[in-house]
Design a protein around this motif. Structure first.
Motif, PDB file in Angstrom:
ATOM      1  N   ALA A 149       0.666  -1.446  -0.357  1.00 40.56           N
ATOM      2  CA  ALA A 149      -0.334   0.093  -0.002  1.00 40.56           C
ATOM      3  C   ALA A 149       1.252   1.368  -0.193  1.00 40.56           C
ATOM      4  N   LEU A 150       1.198   1.313  -1.417  1.00 44.72           N
ATOM      5  CA  LEU A 150       2.008   3.287  -1.829  1.00 44.72           C
ATOM      6  C   LEU A 150       1.214   4.174  -0.952  1.00 44.72           C
ATOM      7  N   VAL A 151       0.924   4.498  -0.360  1.00 41.07           N
ATOM      8  CA  VAL A 151       0.608   6.056   0.120  1.00 41.07           C
ATOM      9  C   VAL A 151       0.482   7.244  -0.253  1.00 41.07           C
ATOM     10  N   GLU A 152       0.128   7.384  -1.844  1.00 42.16           N
ATOM     11  CA  GLU A 152       0.449   9.008  -2.319  1.00 42.16           C
ATOM     12  C   GLU A 152      -0.422   9.604  -1.932  1.00 42.16           C
ATOM     13  N   GLY A 153       0.424  10.907  -2.267  1.00 44.62           N
ATOM     14  CA  GLY A 153      -0.558  12.545  -1.462  1.00 44.62           C
ATOM     15  C   GLY A 153      -0.081  13.106  -0.672  1.00 44.62           C
ATOM     16  N   GLY A 154       0.463  11.923   0.577  1.00 45.92           N
ATOM     17  CA  GLY A 154       0.136  12.424   1.848  1.00 45.92           C
ATOM     18  C   GLY A 154       1.755  13.556   2.494  1.00 45.92           C
ATOM     19  N   PHE A 155       2.230  13.991   1.445  1.00 45.90           N
ATOM     20  CA  PHE A 155       3.377  15.320   1.996  1.00 45.90           C
ATOM     21  C   PHE A 155       3.205  16.266   1.884  1.00 45.90           C
ATOM     22  N   ASP A 160      -4.344  15.485  11.011  1.00 47.05           N
ATOM     23  CA  ASP A 160      -5.652  15.108  10.583  1.00 47.05           C
ATOM     24  C   ASP A 160      -6.028  14.212   9.125  1.00 47.05           C
ATOM     25  N   GLN A 161      -5.266  15.346   8.501  1.00 44.42           N
ATOM     26  CA  GLN A 161      -5.254  14.774   6.740  1.00 44.42           C
ATOM     27  C   GLN A 161      -4.427  13.878   6.536  1.00 44.42           C
ATOM     28  N   PHE A 162      -3.654  13.476   6.852  1.00 52.45           N
ATOM     29  CA  PHE A 162      -2.364  12.246   6.548  1.00 52.45           C
ATOM     30  C   PHE A 162      -3.612  11.002   7.417  1.00 52.45           C
ATOM     31  N   ARG A 163      -3.828  11.035   8.627  1.00 55.60           N
ATOM     32  CA  ARG A 163      -5.027  10.298   9.171  1.00 55.60           C
ATOM     33  C   ARG A 163      -5.624   9.483   8.441  1.00 55.60           C
ATOM     34  N   GLU A 164      -6.540  10.848   7.716  1.00 54.03           N
ATOM     35  CA  GLU A 164      -7.606  10.252   7.228  1.00 54.03           C
ATOM     36  C   GLU A 164      -7.084   8.998   5.494  1.00 54.03           C
ATOM     37  N   LEU A 165      -6.298   9.554   5.432  1.00 49.24           N
ATOM     38  CA  LEU A 165      -5.696   9.217   3.819  1.00 49.24           C
ATOM     39  C   LEU A 165      -4.922   7.583   4.311  1.00 49.24           C
ATOM     40  N   MET A 166      -4.484   7.912   5.691  1.00 46.69           N
ATOM     41  CA  MET A 166      -3.896   6.321   5.732  1.00 46.69           C
ATOM     42  C   MET A 166      -4.747   5.319   5.944  1.00 46.69           C
ATOM     43  N   THR A 167      -6.838   6.041   6.424  1.00 45.06           N
ATOM     44  CA  THR A 167      -7.248   4.356   6.594  1.00 45.06           C
ATOM     45  C   THR A 167      -7.644   5.115   5.204  1.00 45.06           C
ATOM     46  N   LYS A 168      -7.846   5.678   4.463  1.00 45.56           N
ATOM     47  CA  LYS A 168      -8.568   5.032   2.908  1.00 45.56           C
ATOM     48  C   LYS A 168      -7.727   4.282   2.349  1.00 45.56           C
ATOM     49  N   TYR A 169      -6.469   4.075   2.236  1.00 48.63           N
ATOM     50  CA  TYR A 169      -5.607   3.247   1.959  1.00 48.63           C
ATOM     51  C   TYR A 169      -5.847   1.836   2.868  1.00 48.63           C
ATOM     52  N   ALA A 170      -5.455   1.895   4.149  1.00 50.15           N
ATOM     53  CA  ALA A 170      -5.832   0.571   4.951  1.00 50.15           C
ATOM     54  C   ALA A 170      -7.205  -0.265   4.644  1.00 50.15           C
ATOM     55  N   LYS A 171      -7.792   0.572   3.924  1.00 49.62           N
ATOM     56  CA  LYS A 171      -9.555  -0.620   3.924  1.00 49.62           C
ATOM     57  C   LYS A 171      -9.447  -0.748   2.738  1.00 49.62           C
ATOM     58  N   GLU A 172      -8.815  -0.212   2.240  1.00 45.28           N
ATOM     59  CA  GLU A 172      -8.522  -0.668   0.608  1.00 45.28           C
ATOM     60  C   GLU A 172      -7.773  -2.495   0.126  1.00 45.28           C
ATOM     61  N   ILE A 173      -7.360  -2.894   1.857  1.00 47.77           N
ATOM     62  CA  ILE A 173      -6.090  -3.881   1.475  1.00 47.77           C
ATOM     63  C   ILE A 173      -7.181  -4.619   2.690  1.00 47.77           C
ATOM     64  N   CYS A 190      -1.085   6.886  13.410  1.00 49.04           N
ATOM     65  CA  CYS A 190      -2.149   6.638  13.444  1.00 49.04           C
ATOM     66  C   CYS A 190      -2.253   5.451  13.482  1.00 49.04           C
ATOM     67  N   GLU A 191      -1.639   4.028  14.254  1.00 48.70           N
ATOM     68  CA  GLU A 191      -1.527   2.959  14.719  1.00 48.70           C
ATOM     69  C   GLU A 191      -2.827   2.359  14.881  1.00 48.70           C
ATOM     70  N   GLN A 192      -3.315   3.156  16.371  1.00 47.30           N
ATOM     71  CA  GLN A 192      -4.109   3.151  17.248  1.00 47.30           C
ATOM     72  C   GLN A 192      -5.964   3.280  16.468  1.00 47.30           C
ATOM     73  N   TYR A 193      -5.720   4.265  15.803  1.00 50.91           N
ATOM     74  CA  TYR A 193      -6.193   4.315  14.483  1.00 50.91           C
ATOM     75  C   TYR A 193      -7.174   4.240  13.773  1.00 50.91           C
ATOM     76  N   ILE A 194      -6.188   3.297  13.336  1.00 48.97           N
ATOM     77  CA  ILE A 194      -6.413   2.529  12.168  1.00 48.97           C
ATOM     78  C   ILE A 194      -6.417   0.957  12.492  1.00 48.97           C
ATOM     79  N   ALA A 195      -6.003   0.462  13.650  1.00 47.17           N
ATOM     80  CA  ALA A 195      -6.357  -0.291  14.078  1.00 47.17           C
ATOM     81  C   ALA A 195      -7.500  -0.747  14.582  1.00 47.17           C
ATOM     82  N   ASP A 196      -8.674   0.321  14.970  1.00 47.46           N
ATOM     83  CA  ASP A 196      -9.589   0.017  15.828  1.00 47.46           C
ATOM     84  C   ASP A 196     -10.972   0.527  14.646  1.00 47.46           C
TER      85      ASP A 196
END
Length: 223
Positions: A149-155, A160-173, A190-196
């Motif tokens: 999962a190469l998270v593009e567009g995070g720079f 908060d925006q980065f956390r949501e982008l990470m979540t989007k890619y995490a959901k996809e896989i 972002c670890e616990q947020y996405i795990a939950d």
């Protein structure tokens, strides 16, 4: 006790997180010194892999740490982890272990599942992290499959925006994996947020790197 933290990517959040995890594992009177060269990760990201020039600058920081009479070194950057691997004979000779922040995380991922998702914002970090997962899986006698999962567009995004982008890619896989690991320590908040959200284990490197550093100090008889 004195330990060195070697960074090639530097953000206040990463430094704060790594130091907090290291302090939680080592005695309160441990002296922590830091070496930083952000030009290394900038060059590696631009070229796509570690060339001899940034590798030499990283090794220089390792040797500067040895000259400062530290008891152990924690290498923070996964992109240059294979350089740290190449220095292990020298580390044993000097008696100053060079601990990779991500290796124990990769082992834990193999313990937790056969299908491992690897998330990164840089391909230069994705590839060496996957190589480490494959190596430790082989050492553990396990076979694993990996999903990128190469998270593009995070720079430039705020946390908060980065956390949501990470979540989007995490959901996809999420449906394709048993566990997700973050290839970069800077993702750790972002670890616990996405795990939950996805209901599966998510691993980040700072806490595992701090545990590995503690074990290295215990092996030297310092704890």
């Amino acid at each position: 006790m004195k330990v060195s933290l070697v960074y090639t990517g530097v953000t206040p959040e990463l430094i704060e997180l790594v130091e907090r995890e290291v302090k939680s594992q080592l005695p309160a009177d441990t002296e922590i010194v830091s070496h930083k060269d952000p030009t290394i990760i900038a060059e590696v990201a631009k070229i796509g892999y570690v060339t001899k020039e940034p590798a030499a600058r990283l090794v220089k920081m390792f040797m500067e740490s040895v000259e400062e009479n530290v008891d152990g070194i924690l290498n923070i950057c996964s992109s240059v982890g294979e350089v740290a691997d190449a220095c292990q004979d020298l580390a044993r000779y000097t008696g100053v272990p060079i601990v990779r922040i991500d290796e124990e995380m990769c082992r834990e991922a193999v313990r937790q599942g056969k299908r491992i998702g690897v998330m990164a914002t840089l391909s230069s970090t994705l590839i060496p992290t996957k190589n480490t997962v494959l190596r430790v899986a082989r050492e553990m006698g396990q076979h694993v499959e990996m999903v990128d999962a190469l998270v593009e567009g995070g720079f430039g995004l705020n946390p908060d925006q980065f956390r949501e982008l990470m979540t989007k890619y995490a959901k996809e896989i999420a449906d394709k994996v048993d566990v997700i690991l973050f290839a970069q320590g800077s993702m750790a908040y972002c670890e616990q947020y996405i795990a939950d959200i996805i209901g599966k284990p998510v691993l980040s490197s700072p806490r595992f790197g701090a545990i590995a550093l503690r074990r290295a100090m215990e092996a030297k008889g310092l704890m």
